[in-house]
Structures are given as C-alpha cells and as structure tokens.
Design an enzyme around this catalytic site. Structure first.
Site, short mmCIF file in Angstrom:
data_model
loop_
_atom_site.label_atom_id
_atom_site.label_comp_id
_atom_site.label_asym_id
_atom_site.label_seq_id
_atom_site.Cartn_x
_atom_site.Cartn_y
_atom_site.Cartn_z
N SER A 287 7.50 -56.15 9.36
CA SER A 287 7.77 -56.46 7.96
C SER A 287 8.11 -55.17 7.25
O SER A 287 7.63 -54.10 7.63
CB SER A 287 6.54 -57.10 7.31
OG SER A 287 6.69 -57.17 5.90
N TYR B 195 -2.59 -57.56 4.49
CA TYR B 195 -1.37 -57.82 5.25
C TYR B 195 -0.62 -56.52 5.50
O TYR B 195 -0.17 -56.25 6.62
CB TYR B 195 -0.49 -58.81 4.49
CG TYR B 195 0.82 -59.10 5.19
CD1 TYR B 195 0.84 -59.76 6.42
CD2 TYR B 195 2.04 -58.73 4.62
CE1 TYR B 195 2.03 -60.04 7.07
CE2 TYR B 195 3.23 -59.00 5.26
CZ TYR B 195 3.23 -59.66 6.48
OH TYR B 195 4.41 -59.92 7.12
#
Length: 235
Positions: free
Chosen positions: A137, A150
């Site tokens: 990501s 996250y």
C-alpha cells in the site's frame, strides 16, 4: 518480454477485489492459477472461470500455507510466481484500537506474507528462478490520521520484502512490491461500485495490470517497486 504461458502462479486473497482481478488476468495470459482464500464458494466460482486450482486456506496458518505449496506442486509439478495479495485493515484513532485488532491486521498483512514467502523461497532458490509480487500500500511510504495500525503493518511488510529482495537476488529470484493508492474494492468492508468512487479511485483491474507489467518484464529486468495512484489522489 516474459511470456506467462504455462507458468504457475499462486494468488492469495483471490476470492474478490484485486486478487480476483489478478487471477483472472494471469489466466487470460496463459498462466495456471492457484487461487487461495478463506472464502470457499467464491473460490470455486473463480477456479471455474480460470480453469485453475482453488485452495481454501488461511495465510496466517503455517500448516495451511505449506499445504497450498504442496498441493500446487502435486497438481502442476512446478511453481513460478507468488502474488501476496491477502490483506486487511481498519482505521480509527490509536486509543480506540483493541490489541486483538492489532493482532488480526499484523497476522494477515505481515505474518501472512512472511509465511507464504518462507514456504516458497527454498523452492525458488533450488530452481534459481521465481517471482514474488506483493500488493502492499502507498501507506507503507506515508502516514495519515487513524492509520496507525494499518500503516504500521504495511511498513513492516515493506521492510521485510526489501530485505528479502536483497537475500534472494543472487539466486535469480525477483521480488516486486506494488504500492496502490485508493482502490474501489471490498477493503475495510466497503462495497465497491459507488459511482462517485469510480471517479476518484483505481479499479482492481488497474492493479492487476500492474502485476502483469512487473511479471512480464524481461528476464534480465526486475521492477523492485511500483507506486500507482489515481490521478485525483494527492501524494
């Protein structure tokens, strides 16, 4: 250009979203796809479309992971590609996170990648070839409010892959990390297809095309890292 015809690829998190789009595209390019997910029904439908192999497994479970590799080799007799796509996330202020949620996110995003790579690296070293592609990501490279857990998991995953890349390069093994920005998918329990998001987000097929791009690079070329954003997203 590297021809994917007859190559065997394991794709984790393959039942929907980016994983499903990647499995379908690789199959269209002639690869034999082993689709891995915890969702049995969706996997069977995907395997029918790709004419590949579906294995219900949890990437956080080392026995499951070892079984995935063993079944792949038993069925196809070879393994060329691993696409680590399985991932989860949730977003809240740090003090609102339960430790169990920390464990869940790190188990899938970090431990799952670790276990899959651990299971296939010895094989890739022995055959002196193989390609690992991880869907990370863009938050591995940046921080944002409510992304403490996250973002930490994706940074840890990125660091692990960076070190692995240096370990296996002398064996002719490629490690490519793709960093998507905003993608209209099921991530964080969201339902894709919102017309507004279609204007501002990438599609799962965009990331699948990025996976294809790095896999089809000539044998002497490795795409170490690839950042991909919708043009509307500030970086």
């Amino acid at each position: 250009m590297n021809d994917l015809t007859n190559q065997v690829a394991i794709v984790t998190g393959a039942s929907r979203g980016i994983g499903k789009a990647t499995a379908l595209l690789l199959a269209m390019q002639g690869a034999s796809v082993v689709a891995v997910s915890r969702s049995t029904d969706e996997l069977e439908e995907l395997a029918h479309k790709t004419r590949g192999l579906a294995i219900t497994a949890d990437v956080c479970d080392e026995i499951d992971v070892q079984n995935v590799v063993a079944e792949t080799l038993r069925h196809y007799g070879r393994l060329d590609i691993l696409v680590c796509n399985a991932g989860v996330g949730s977003f809240s202020p740090l003090e609102e996170f339960e430790s169990a949620e920390w464990d869940r996110i790190f188990d899938v995003n970090v431990k799952g990648t670790f276990l899959m790579c651990k299971a296939i690296v010895p094989l890739f070293k022995e055959q002196r070839r193989g390609h690992i592609v991880a869907i990370a990501s863009d938050v591995a490279k940046r921080t944002f409010p409510n992304g403490t857990v996250y973002g930490a998991s994706k940074s840890a995953q990125d660091a692990m892959l960076g070190s692995l890349r240096k370990e296996v390069r002398p064996f002719g093994i490629k490690v490519s990390t793709i960093y998507p920005g905003l993608v209209d998918t099921y991530f964080n329990d969201r339902q894709p297809g919102n017309p507004e998001l279609e204007k501002t987000h990438l599609k799962p097929s965009d990331i699948a095309q990025a996976v294809r791009y790095v896999l089809e690079a000539p044998a002497h070329v490795v795409v170490d890292e690839l950042m991909i954003h919708p043009i509307t997203q500030e970086w």
